[in-house]
Design a protein around this motif. Structure first.
Motif, PDB file in Angstrom:
ATOM      1  N   UNK A   1       0.542  -1.191   0.064  1.00  0.00           N
ATOM      2  CA  UNK A   1      -0.065   0.103  -0.044  1.00  0.00           C
ATOM      3  C   UNK A   1       0.884   1.090   0.006  1.00  0.00           C
ATOM      4  N   UNK A   2       1.975   1.177   0.641  1.00  0.00           N
ATOM      5  CA  UNK A   2       2.706   2.313   0.784  1.00  0.00           C
ATOM      6  C   UNK A   2       3.468   2.520  -0.778  1.00  0.00           C
ATOM      7  N   UNK A   3       3.705   1.578  -1.191  1.00  0.00           N
ATOM      8  CA  UNK A   3       4.704   1.656  -2.430  1.00  0.00           C
ATOM      9  C   UNK A   3       3.454   2.073  -3.723  1.00  0.00           C
ATOM     10  N   UNK A   4       2.241   1.784  -3.454  1.00  0.00           N
ATOM     11  CA  UNK A   4       1.154   2.178  -4.303  1.00  0.00           C
ATOM     12  C   UNK A   4       0.774   3.562  -4.381  1.00  0.00           C
ATOM     13  N   UNK A   5       0.933   4.067  -2.881  1.00  0.00           N
ATOM     14  CA  UNK A   5       0.841   5.510  -2.663  1.00  0.00           C
ATOM     15  C   UNK A   5       1.957   6.316  -3.221  1.00  0.00           C
ATOM     16  N   UNK A   6       3.260   5.789  -3.258  1.00  0.00           N
ATOM     17  CA  UNK A   6       4.436   6.399  -3.792  1.00  0.00           C
ATOM     18  C   UNK A   6       4.399   6.629  -4.960  1.00  0.00           C
ATOM     19  N   UNK A   7       3.896   5.423  -5.784  1.00  0.00           N
ATOM     20  CA  UNK A   7       3.802   5.417  -7.380  1.00  0.00           C
ATOM     21  C   UNK A   7       2.611   6.333  -7.826  1.00  0.00           C
ATOM     22  N   UNK A   8       1.684   6.479  -6.955  1.00  0.00           N
ATOM     23  CA  UNK A   8       0.663   7.373  -7.501  1.00  0.00           C
ATOM     24  C   UNK A   8       1.086   8.732  -7.476  1.00  0.00           C
ATOM     25  N   UNK A   9       1.646   9.074  -6.431  1.00  0.00           N
ATOM     26  CA  UNK A   9       2.337  10.602  -6.257  1.00  0.00           C
ATOM     27  C   UNK A   9       3.202  10.838  -7.275  1.00  0.00           C
ATOM     28  N   UNK A  10       4.292  10.110  -7.531  1.00  0.00           N
ATOM     29  CA  UNK A  10       5.259  10.256  -8.467  1.00  0.00           C
ATOM     30  C   UNK A  10       4.658  10.415  -9.943  1.00  0.00           C
ATOM     31  N   UNK A  11       3.814   9.519 -10.243  1.00  0.00           N
ATOM     32  CA  UNK A  11       3.239   9.503 -11.636  1.00  0.00           C
ATOM     33  C   UNK A  11       1.998  10.516 -11.883  1.00  0.00           C
ATOM     34  N   UNK A  12       1.426  10.894 -10.841  1.00  0.00           N
ATOM     35  CA  UNK A  12       0.344  11.952 -10.651  1.00  0.00           C
ATOM     36  C   UNK A  12      -1.046  11.030 -10.979  1.00  0.00           C
ATOM     37  N   UNK A  13      -1.132  10.067 -10.538  1.00  0.00           N
ATOM     38  CA  UNK A  13      -2.269   8.920 -10.823  1.00  0.00           C
ATOM     39  C   UNK A  13      -3.283   9.072 -10.352  1.00  0.00           C
ATOM     40  N   UNK A  14      -4.366   9.439 -10.959  1.00  0.00           N
ATOM     41  CA  UNK A  14      -5.984   9.491 -10.277  1.00  0.00           C
ATOM     42  C   UNK A  14      -6.091   8.169  -9.664  1.00  0.00           C
ATOM     43  N   UNK A  15      -7.156   8.024  -8.803  1.00  0.00           N
ATOM     44  CA  UNK A  15      -7.351   6.524  -8.371  1.00  0.00           C
ATOM     45  C   UNK A  15      -7.932   5.566  -9.439  1.00  0.00           C
ATOM     46  N   UNK A  16      -8.750   6.209 -10.484  1.00  0.00           N
ATOM     47  CA  UNK A  16      -9.068   5.226 -11.363  1.00  0.00           C
ATOM     48  C   UNK A  16      -7.958   4.693 -12.360  1.00  0.00           C
ATOM     49  N   UNK A  17      -6.756   5.597 -12.570  1.00  0.00           N
ATOM     50  CA  UNK A  17      -5.801   5.164 -13.395  1.00  0.00           C
ATOM     51  C   UNK A  17      -4.588   4.198 -12.355  1.00  0.00           C
ATOM     52  N   UNK A  18      -4.842   4.471 -11.012  1.00  0.00           N
ATOM     53  CA  UNK A  18      -3.995   3.672 -10.113  1.00  0.00           C
ATOM     54  C   UNK A  18      -4.492   2.263 -10.069  1.00  0.00           C
ATOM     55  N   UNK A  19      -5.806   2.040  -9.947  1.00  0.00           N
ATOM     56  CA  UNK A  19      -6.649   0.804 -10.070  1.00  0.00           C
ATOM     57  C   UNK A  19      -6.333   0.144 -11.459  1.00  0.00           C
ATOM     58  N   UNK A  20      -6.190   0.842 -12.597  1.00  0.00           N
ATOM     59  CA  UNK A  20      -5.998   0.154 -13.684  1.00  0.00           C
ATOM     60  C   UNK A  20      -4.315  -0.197 -13.928  1.00  0.00           C
ATOM     61  N   UNK A  21      -3.454   0.408 -13.557  1.00  0.00           N
ATOM     62  CA  UNK A  21      -2.077   0.353 -13.823  1.00  0.00           C
ATOM     63  C   UNK A  21      -1.427  -0.651 -12.841  1.00  0.00           C
ATOM     64  N   UNK A  22      -2.356  -0.876 -11.680  1.00  0.00           N
ATOM     65  CA  UNK A  22      -1.764  -1.883 -10.596  1.00  0.00           C
ATOM     66  C   UNK A  22      -2.659  -3.297 -11.142  1.00  0.00           C
ATOM     67  N   UNK A  23      -3.262  -3.320 -12.213  1.00  0.00           N
ATOM     68  CA  UNK A  23      -3.583  -4.450 -12.640  1.00  0.00           C
ATOM     69  C   UNK A  23      -4.984  -5.168 -11.928  1.00  0.00           C
ATOM     70  N   UNK A  24      -5.668  -4.065 -11.343  1.00  0.00           N
ATOM     71  CA  UNK A  24      -6.817  -4.609 -10.377  1.00  0.00           C
ATOM     72  C   UNK A  24      -8.202  -4.035 -10.975  1.00  0.00           C
ATOM     73  N   UNK A  25      -8.250  -3.807 -12.074  1.00  0.00           N
ATOM     74  CA  UNK A  25      -9.535  -3.241 -12.970  1.00  0.00           C
ATOM     75  C   UNK A  25     -10.453  -4.565 -13.145  1.00  0.00           C
ATOM     76  N   UNK A  26      -9.918  -5.465 -13.562  1.00  0.00           N
ATOM     77  CA  UNK A  26     -10.722  -6.699 -13.774  1.00  0.00           C
ATOM     78  C   UNK A  26     -11.383  -7.227 -12.506  1.00  0.00           C
ATOM     79  N   UNK A  27     -10.854  -7.344 -11.343  1.00  0.00           N
ATOM     80  CA  UNK A  27     -11.175  -7.651 -10.263  1.00  0.00           C
ATOM     81  C   UNK A  27     -12.211  -6.809  -9.733  1.00  0.00           C
TER      82      UNK A  27
END
Length: 237
Positions: free
Chosen positions: A126-152
């Motif tokens: 979770x900490x690494x995901x938060x760091x990724x979102x901040x670094x890449x400027x990811x909105x929550x929908x984009x974070x869900x997509x790039x972390x491979x959890x959209x299908x789930x």
């Protein structure tokens, strides 16, 4: 036109072909000028006017190195030549970051990070995901997509629409860490909209009513992730 095998093997980011043509024309350059600059300044020996035209028509997509070079020739950032990013790699390229920089910033070993980019499966905490979102400027929908959890997420939302939505609040909350009340309201609205649509379609009457209801329901479920984000957006507005 010939391209090195390496370029053929490496898919590029989503390319905004009209933007590339618009920027070239604004600079008063021809495809030949662009190709010449790519060869002379960026050592892309395979660059030809035909290749530049193919990019602008959308017939071919520039690889990552080609896109970065093209951005340099057209005096723009790579992000201006990229369509809406979809994958982790595309978001990284849109930000102009090297994979080593992202791996270091989020606390991953470089080989592990590159494997995640290639597979599309994020393995971060979770900490690494938060760091990724901040670094890449990811909105929550984009974070869900790039972390491979959209299908789930889509499977959970379909279950909430079809059955008891209350049972899906916690599972959805593990993927979408938002206020519980917001999630409850969004899931309840999805369930209500789906059930109303099914009832309304069945109420049309006629021999094809069941088939129409099935088609309408499947269409709703196919779009359920986008609908979910829209519901959440209204709840936070």
């Amino acid at each position: 036109m010939s391209r090195p095998a390496a370029h053929a093997r490496q898919p590029g980011p989503p390319f905004d072909a009209p933007a590339a043509r618009r920027l070239r024309v604004a600079l008063g350059m021809t495809p030949g000028h662009v190709a010449q600059s790519l060869r002379a300044s960026y050592a892309l020996a395979h660059a030809t006017p035909d290749l530049v035209n193919a990019w602008e028509r959308g017939a071919l997509t520039p690889a990552h190195a080609e896109l970065a070079a093209l951005a340099g020739v057209l005096w723009c950032s790579p992000a201006e030549l990229i369509g809406r990013p979809r994958t982790l790699r595309e978001h990284r390229v849109a930000r102009g970051l090297a994979p080593e920089d992202v791996a270091r910033a989020v606390g991953h070993e470089f080989p592990a990070y590159t494997r995640m980019e290639e597979s599309g499966q994020w393995r971060g905490t979770d900490r690494q995901s938060a760091a990724l979102a901040e670094l890449l400027g990811l909105a929550l929908p984009d974070l869900v997509t790039v972390t491979g959890r959209e299908a789930e997420l889509a499977d959970l939302l379909r279950g909430a629409a079809r059955t008891r939505w209350q049972a899906y609040v916690k599972p959805v909350g593990r993927i979408v860490p938002l206020d519980r009340r917001l999630l409850e309201n969004a899931l309840q609205e999805l369930h209500r909209d789906y059930q109303r649509q099914m009832v309304a379609t069945l109420g049309w009457g006629g021999g094809s009513a069941a088939g129409d209801a099935s088609d309408a329901g499947e269409d709703f479920l196919d779009r359920i992730v986008d609908t979910f984000w829209t519901r959440l957006g209204k709840g936070t507005a």
